[in-house]
Design a protein around this motif. Structure first.
Motif, PDB file in Angstrom:
ATOM      1  N   ILE A   7      -8.786 -24.170 -49.184  1.00  0.00           N
ATOM      2  CA  ILE A   7      -9.681 -25.326 -49.222  1.00  0.00           C
ATOM      3  C   ILE A   7     -10.067 -25.544 -50.676  1.00  0.00           C
ATOM      4  N   SER A   8     -10.725 -26.643 -50.935  1.00  0.00           N
ATOM      5  CA  SER A   8     -11.160 -26.929 -52.301  1.00  0.00           C
ATOM      6  C   SER A   8     -12.538 -27.587 -52.267  1.00  0.00           C
ATOM      7  N   ILE A   9     -13.391 -27.132 -53.153  1.00  0.00           N
ATOM      8  CA  ILE A   9     -14.725 -27.710 -53.289  1.00  0.00           C
ATOM      9  C   ILE A   9     -14.970 -27.945 -54.772  1.00  0.00           C
ATOM     10  N   SER A  10     -15.249 -29.178 -55.147  1.00  0.00           N
ATOM     11  CA  SER A  10     -15.459 -29.527 -56.546  1.00  0.00           C
ATOM     12  C   SER A  10     -16.929 -29.879 -56.774  1.00  0.00           C
ATOM     13  N   LYS A  11     -17.664 -28.916 -57.316  1.00  0.00           N
ATOM     14  CA  LYS A  11     -19.077 -29.141 -57.622  1.00  0.00           C
ATOM     15  C   LYS A  11     -19.461 -28.348 -58.863  1.00  0.00           C
ATOM     16  N   ILE A  64     -11.591 -17.723 -47.749  1.00  0.00           N
ATOM     17  CA  ILE A  64     -10.281 -18.296 -47.421  1.00  0.00           C
ATOM     18  C   ILE A  64      -9.253 -17.988 -48.502  1.00  0.00           C
ATOM     19  N   LEU A  65      -9.619 -18.206 -49.752  1.00  0.00           N
ATOM     20  CA  LEU A  65      -8.638 -18.070 -50.827  1.00  0.00           C
ATOM     21  C   LEU A  65      -8.374 -16.615 -51.218  1.00  0.00           C
ATOM     22  N   VAL A  66      -9.415 -15.859 -51.444  1.00  0.00           N
ATOM     23  CA  VAL A  66      -9.246 -14.498 -51.961  1.00  0.00           C
ATOM     24  C   VAL A  66      -9.151 -13.472 -50.829  1.00  0.00           C
ATOM     25  N   LYS A  67     -10.165 -13.454 -49.983  1.00  0.00           N
ATOM     26  CA  LYS A  67     -10.145 -12.511 -48.868  1.00  0.00           C
ATOM     27  C   LYS A  67      -8.980 -12.812 -47.933  1.00  0.00           C
ATOM     28  N   GLY A  68      -8.714 -14.087 -47.706  1.00  0.00           N
ATOM     29  CA  GLY A  68      -7.597 -14.470 -46.839  1.00  0.00           C
ATOM     30  C   GLY A  68      -6.274 -13.989 -47.399  1.00  0.00           C
ATOM     31  N   GLN A  69      -6.055 -14.192 -48.706  1.00  0.00           N
ATOM     32  CA  GLN A  69      -4.824 -13.717 -49.336  1.00  0.00           C
ATOM     33  C   GLN A  69      -4.713 -12.201 -49.219  1.00  0.00           C
ATOM     34  N   PHE A  70      -5.822 -11.514 -49.430  1.00  0.00           N
ATOM     35  CA  PHE A  70      -5.842 -10.055 -49.333  1.00  0.00           C
ATOM     36  C   PHE A  70      -5.507  -9.592 -47.913  1.00  0.00           C
ATOM     37  N   MET A  71      -6.159 -10.179 -46.896  1.00  0.00           N
ATOM     38  CA  MET A  71      -5.985  -9.714 -45.520  1.00  0.00           C
ATOM     39  C   MET A  71      -4.598 -10.033 -44.978  1.00  0.00           C
ATOM     40  N   VAL A  72      -4.113 -11.231 -45.240  1.00  0.00           N
ATOM     41  CA  VAL A  72      -2.775 -11.607 -44.767  1.00  0.00           C
ATOM     42  C   VAL A  72      -1.723 -10.741 -45.448  1.00  0.00           C
ATOM     43  N   SER A  73      -1.885 -10.503 -46.747  1.00  0.00           N
ATOM     44  CA  SER A  73      -0.918  -9.674 -47.474  1.00  0.00           C
ATOM     45  C   SER A  73      -0.963  -8.236 -46.976  1.00  0.00           C
ATOM     46  N   LYS A  74      -2.160  -7.709 -46.780  1.00  0.00           N
ATOM     47  CA  LYS A  74      -2.314  -6.309 -46.370  1.00  0.00           C
ATOM     48  C   LYS A  74      -1.602  -6.048 -45.042  1.00  0.00           C
ATOM     49  N   GLU A  75      -1.823  -6.911 -44.073  1.00  0.00           N
ATOM     50  CA  GLU A  75      -1.188  -6.734 -42.768  1.00  0.00           C
ATOM     51  C   GLU A  75       0.331  -6.913 -42.868  1.00  0.00           C
ATOM     52  N   GLY A  76       0.734  -7.870 -43.698  1.00  0.00           N
ATOM     53  CA  GLY A  76       2.170  -8.114 -43.862  1.00  0.00           C
ATOM     54  C   GLY A  76       2.874  -6.976 -44.574  1.00  0.00           C
ATOM     55  N   ILE A  77       2.204  -6.359 -45.526  1.00  0.00           N
ATOM     56  CA  ILE A  77       2.799  -5.238 -46.270  1.00  0.00           C
ATOM     57  C   ILE A  77       3.107  -4.077 -45.331  1.00  0.00           C
ATOM     58  N   THR A  78       2.254  -3.872 -44.337  1.00  0.00           N
ATOM     59  CA  THR A  78       2.510  -2.817 -43.351  1.00  0.00           C
ATOM     60  C   THR A  78       3.859  -3.024 -42.674  1.00  0.00           C
TER      61      THR A  78
END
Length: 706
Positions: free
Chosen positions: A533-537, A553-567
């Motif tokens: 998502i994007s928020i410009s303020k 969404i951006l940081v935690k999401g990237q971390f969680m999706v990658s972590k599960e995928g790496i397994t």
């Protein structure tokens, strides 16, 4: 009053009299109609198996005189979807004249080349090896099918006797022989010695039936197969268990899926030791009955009987010696336990090749198993793409049906090893393989792209699918996701596409999505973290809730999706790719952008950190930095466009031109540009690159990486 529909219990009567009447007078159209109906019922014939024909008088294009032409399914294809372009049309008299040059069974392969001199329709599909099997039978319409019920009798130890008694001599018998010109002559001889028969059973192979019209042929086929199936079911019902009884209990469905999802990536890794394979899993009731039985250990090593089954499932399956409730959480231990089983299978296959090969045999092919049986859980199949893996599973279920029937009525017999080899390494089959199109770059690869129901993610998924990958679409918006899936299936087919709802901020949702991927395809090779998502303020206007949402969404999401995928990637042990869609804002300190920009910077550095950590696993991690991708993107919803326009002192309508004008190339960036960049990383040319970032922004000087 009994109708034609009512008389059939074990096959489907699908003939529509009105539809057939509309085709009256066009025998080729009626042939195609009959073929498609037969191919629609897998109990009558398997995918790609069997062939059908008709004979009719047509004008010779040179003399105008009527001549008899045979239309028959050409090489390859499937009768269920057969079209006129899939038929071969040949002069029947010329096919018969080939008998004068035939020098015996050693000449079989050369005869196929001579079929081309008999072609009537120059737009014909290449004639198949089965062409003479139809040519030397005098009937107007002929079906050659591989019904499970018929093959069960054909593969039984005393199949000839059963056939004779069951049909009171009205079905002939020809012993097993590889298809070809000589088999066509033997069919003619069988008919000559048994006038008035309504069909011929081919030992271990299949069934020939016929009729004077398309409908008579169709009904004759259904009646013969129905009688075979009825006989077998009576015998099966009389037995307590067709496979000798139950040896182990099946796990619950939930546990079967849990175990299959845990094990599939490990199996895929072993099966992909030479070529990247795609998997398929099924816990069909017929599979469970077979793999949980007492006689599994006797029957499985025997292999299949019908050549069509064998060609797609290999000489025999690999049976796993793992308890249904085994702890599969320790990947290293599981790999250590399975390694000897795979090594033993590969050695068995190599020994089979060495013992059976001829001086001119093609080189040994991939020695890994196609079919893997896990007692108590289900069946895995692995092949070059999803369709081939799924069809291999269907064929092995056909083989199970055959074994079930044969064991119920007598005793199952498989093709002798040498005969099986002669089919698998037949030079004509090898030539067919060599004529197949070269695989696309991502064939055999499986990709999960987050946020792929629209915008950048959809473009990436589409590019990967175009290049041969299986893709898993996902999104939070169910309607948007359903529309994307429909579009992809229409373009790429149902086997190449799956969809799953996915919330990248929810660990349970992520785990469920990956389990879905693994059960559908066997694993994953490419993970693209695109959801965002994007928020410009300005920092003064930014709320804590907005800040958390961006980072979730951006940081935690990237971390969680990658972590599960790496397994999963580590379970496979064959490397892989993670591509993170970051932004030029990760390095450019633009106005009104503290939350989005800093989150993107975190994504960028997490990319580098993961690359450093995963190199030993051959897992590459790279980033693509887009800028101002406007078309079909969710990024412009939620006030982002208004915020950026305000920051630059322009209107929203002027944003595209503004973004293009500020680039060195003066170009507007579209989703397909980002997709191409992702493909550059995963397509093989940059397989030794990791920890890198590729800017796709038209050239923004401030975003140059230092």
């Amino acid at each position: 009053m009994t109708t034609a529909t009512d008389q059939f219990k074990y096959v489907n009567y699908l003939w529509d009299a009105d539809k057939a009447a509309s085709l009256e007078g066009d025998e080729v159209a009626l042939l195609l109609y009959r073929s498609n109906l037969l191919g629609a019922d897998l109990r009558l014939t398997n995918y790609g198996g069997g062939n059908t024909s008709c004979k009719l008088l047509q004008p010779d294009p040179l003399t105008g005189e009527p001549t008899e032409v045979m239309w028959v399914k050409g090489s390859g294809g499937d009768i269920g979807t057969l079209k006129k372009s899939g038929l071969a049309a040949l002069y029947l008299n010329r096919l018969h004249q080939l008998e004068t040059v035939y020098k015996g069974i050693d000449m079989e392969d050369q005869m196929v080349e001579l079929f081309n001199h008999c072609i009537y329709d120059l737009n014909s599909k290449a004639p198949s090896i089965d062409t003479p099997l139809h040519a030397f039978l005098p009937f107007k319409h002929i079906d050659h099918l591989h019904p499970d019920a018929a093959i069960a009798i054909a593969a039984a130890k005393n199949g000839r006797k059963i056939t004779e008694e069951l049909f009171n001599g009205k079905i002939g018998w020809v012993d097993w022989q590889r298809p070809g010109f000589d088999l066509g002559l033997k069919l003619r001889q069988c008919l000559s010695e048994n006038p008035g028969i309504r069909g011929i059973m081919l030992g271990s192979h299949g069934l020939f039936t016929w009729g004077d019209t398309a409908y008579e042929c169709y009904i004759n086929t259904l009646e013969v197969v129905e009688q075979c199936a009825q006989y077998i079911e009576q015998k099966v019902t009389a037995k307590v268990h067709p496979f000798g009884g139950e040896k182990i209990k099946a796990a619950s469905k939930v546990d079967r899926y849990k175990q299959a999802a845990a094990l599939a990536p490990v199996l895929r890794g072993f099966c992909s030791s030479q070529v990247s394979m795609v998997g398929h899993f099924t816990d069909d009731d017929r599979v469970l009955q077979f793999i949980n039985s007492v006689n599994l250990d006797r029957l499985a090593p025997m292999g299949t009987s019908c050549p069509d089954h064998f060609l797609r499932t290999k000489i025999s399956p690999l049976v796993l010696e793992i308890a249904p409730d085994a702890d599969l959480s320790n990947t290293d231990l599981i790999r250590q336990r399975l390694a000897p089983a795979f090594e033993e299978y590969r050695n068995m296959y190599a020994d089979y090749y060495t013992a059976c090969k001829h001086p001119d045999s093609p080189a040994m092919r991939d020695p890994n198993p196609v079919v893997i049986l896990y007692p108590g859980i289900g069946m895995f199949t692995f092949a070059k793409d999803k369709q081939t893996a799924r069809v291999a599973a269907e064929f092995y279920i056909n083989a199970i049906n055959v074994m079930r029937g044969a064991e119920a009525i007598s005793e199952y017999t498989a093709l002798p090893r040498q005969e099986a080899f002669n089919i698998e390494y037949w030079l004509l089959e090898e030539a067919k393989l060599q004529r197949m199109p070269k695989p696309k770059v991502l064939t055999g690869k499986i990709a999960l792209v987050t946020g792929s129901a629209g915008g950048i993610g959809k473009a990436i998924a589409k590019k990967f699918a175009e290049e041969g990958a299986c893709v898993v679409l996902n999104d939070l918006n169910e309607e948007r996701l359903k529309n994307a899936e429909t579009e992809f299936i229409h373009q790429f087919g149902k086997d190449q596409v799956r969809s799953v709802l996915l919330d990248v901020t929810d660990g349970t949702s992520i785990q469920s999505a990956y389990e879905n991927v693994v059960l559908q395809f066997g694993g994953v090779d490419i993970i693209v973290n695109n959801a965002g998502i994007s928020i410009s303020k300005s920092i003064a206007e930014h709320s804590l809730e907005e800040w958390d949402r961006l980072y979730d969404i951006l940081v935690k999401g990237q971390f969680m999706v990658s972590k599960e995928g790496i397994t999963i990637l580590r379970k496979q042990g064959i490397g892989g790719d993670i591509v993170n869609i970051v932004s030029k804002n990760a390095v450019v300190a633009g106005p009104n952008n503290p939350g989005y920009g800093s989150a993107k910077a975190a994504q960028a550095h997490l990319t580098r950190l993961m690359a450093a950590e995963l190199g030993a696993d051959k897992i590459r991690v790279n980033a693509v930095n887009p800028d101002a991708v406007i078309a079909d993107s969710n990024i412009w919803s939620g006030g982002w466009a208004e915020g950026r326009a305000k920051a630059y002192g322009i209107s929203v309508e002027d944003l595209p031109a503004y973004y293009a004008k500020r680039t060195l190339l003066n170009e507007i960036i579209i989703p397909e540009d980002i997709a191409n960049a992702c493909f550059a990383f995963v397509g093989g040319l940059l397989k030794k690159s990791t920890g890198n970032a590729l800017n796709v922004d038209g050239g923004v000087g401030m975003a140059f990486l230092r």
